[in-house]
Design an enzyme around this catalytic site. Structure first.
Site, mmCIF file in Angstrom:
data_model
loop_
_atom_site.group_PDB
_atom_site.id
_atom_site.type_symbol
_atom_site.label_atom_id
_atom_site.label_comp_id
_atom_site.label_asym_id
_atom_site.label_seq_id
_atom_site.Cartn_x
_atom_site.Cartn_y
_atom_site.Cartn_z
ATOM 1 N N ASP A 150 36.666 4.385 1.538
ATOM 2 C CA ASP A 150 36.356 3.486 0.729
ATOM 3 C C ASP A 150 34.872 2.809 1.300
ATOM 4 O OD1 ASP A 150 38.930 4.081 0.125
ATOM 5 O OD2 ASP A 150 39.403 2.115 -0.771
ATOM 6 N N LYS A 213 35.853 1.607 -7.501
ATOM 7 C CA LYS A 213 36.818 0.447 -6.986
ATOM 8 C C LYS A 213 36.228 -0.999 -7.222
ATOM 9 C CE LYS A 213 39.010 -1.092 -2.713
ATOM 10 N NZ LYS A 213 39.033 -0.749 -1.237
ATOM 11 N N LYS A 249 40.166 2.262 -9.106
ATOM 12 C CA LYS A 249 41.092 1.695 -8.196
ATOM 13 C C LYS A 249 40.850 0.211 -8.294
ATOM 14 C CE LYS A 249 41.923 1.009 -3.144
ATOM 15 N NZ LYS A 249 41.932 1.391 -1.781
#
Length: 313
Positions: A150, A213, A249
């Site tokens: 991430d 995300k 996400k």
């Protein structure tokens, strides 16, 4: 999941984007009521949310023992007797998300469970580090076994409209990830406008992000339904142009079972049922799982369990 190979930078795909913010907010406000989910159906959607959770600990006092407890919860996220009553077996969370130094302990704790380990990297949460150090952090996490990375972007590139710089940064991060899948954290609460969110989403996908995300969970404003709607529309546009499906996400601020249902309705309405699977949808959360388990307990027993009866990671 088929990796997103990315494309060359195509600013013409998003240069003329204009977003009607009140219309987006109205659409987002209708989403929670678009599907009536009751009883068995609601329970099924909540169990699906569990398998899409990136169960996360990103605290300054994380230790290998704390991570091991989190991994035990990831392997058995809902009490065994509740799952047995519902006829469900093999339920786990989608992944465990930790800092790079906790990747190796997480891999040991998860063993052969098949649960991926995700690691934040690139100077999380602000990303204000030289690029070579940010890439080195990715390489460290991958070397220690991270399956997913991430990353955080440089927000200034978005705020200044420096799309080539953002693309080059993300492309270098994608290369550093190697076989590990990359989630690009846009930190949407720092991007000031929905147009910037949409444009940053396009650049991240063109650079090869496997998921986009919303947030680090550390911004003043984290995941919201309007921002998520804009990002999902960008994912849909990218798929239509390239044929490649990119995951989504939301992270930060999702704390209740109602939130889990609302974001799944968004995925179903905007992207279709394929995006209700953990390879294309993840929820970044820690406390959310406790409320879902409480609702599942009520579904099975007809009573709400006391908070202390829910296992704490």
């Amino acid at each position: 999941m088929t990796r997103n190979p990315g494309t060359a930078l195509r600013t013409d795909w998003f240069a003329d984007i204009r977003i009607n913010t009140p219309a987006v907010e109205r659409r987002a406000a209708t989403l929670p009521a678009r599907r009536s989910l009751k009883k068995d159906h609601q329970a099924a959607w909540l169990l699906n949310a569990v398998r899409c959770i990136d169960l996360t600990t990103l605290a300054g006092d994380d230790t290998p023992d704390r991570v091991a407890r989190l991994c035990a919860k990831a392997r058995q996220p809902i009490a065994a007797d509740l799952l047995e009553a519902m006829g469900v077996t093999g339920l786990t969370t989608g992944a465990v998300c930790v800092y790079p130094t906790m990747v190796a302990p997480a891999k040991r704790a998860l063993g052969n469970s098949g649960i991926p380990v995700a690691s934040v990297a690139t100077g999380f949460p602000a990303g204000l580090m030289p690029l070579n150090l940010r890439l080195a952090e990715i390489l460290y996490a991958v070397e220690h076994g991270a399956d997913e990375i991430d990353i955080v972007i440089t927000r200034a590139h978005v705020l200044r409209g420096e799309w080539s710089a953002l693309y080059d940064e993300l492309r270098a991060m994608r290369e550093a990830c190697g076989d590990a899948k990359m989630k690009a954290i846009l930190a949407t609460g720092d991007l000031k406008s929905l147009e910037n969110v949409a444009k940053a989403s396009h650049v991240a996908m063109q650079a090869g992000a496997d998921w986009i995300k919303t947030s680090t969970g550390k911004e003043g404003v984290n995941a919201t339904l309007p921002v998520s709607l804009v990002m999902c529309r960008a994912i849909r546009d990218y798929r239509d142009r390239t044929g490649h499906a990119v995951g989504f996400k939301p992270a930060g601020g999702l704390r209740t079972a109602k939130d889990a249902l609302a974001w799944q309705v968004l995925m179903a309405e905007e992207l279709g049922r394929d995006w209700l699977r953990p390879d294309l949808f993840r929820i970044g959360a820690s406390s959310l799982l406790g409320d879902i388990e409480r609702q599942i307990s009520h579904h099975v027993t007809g009573r709400y369990a006391a908070g202390y009866r829910q296992a704490i990671a």
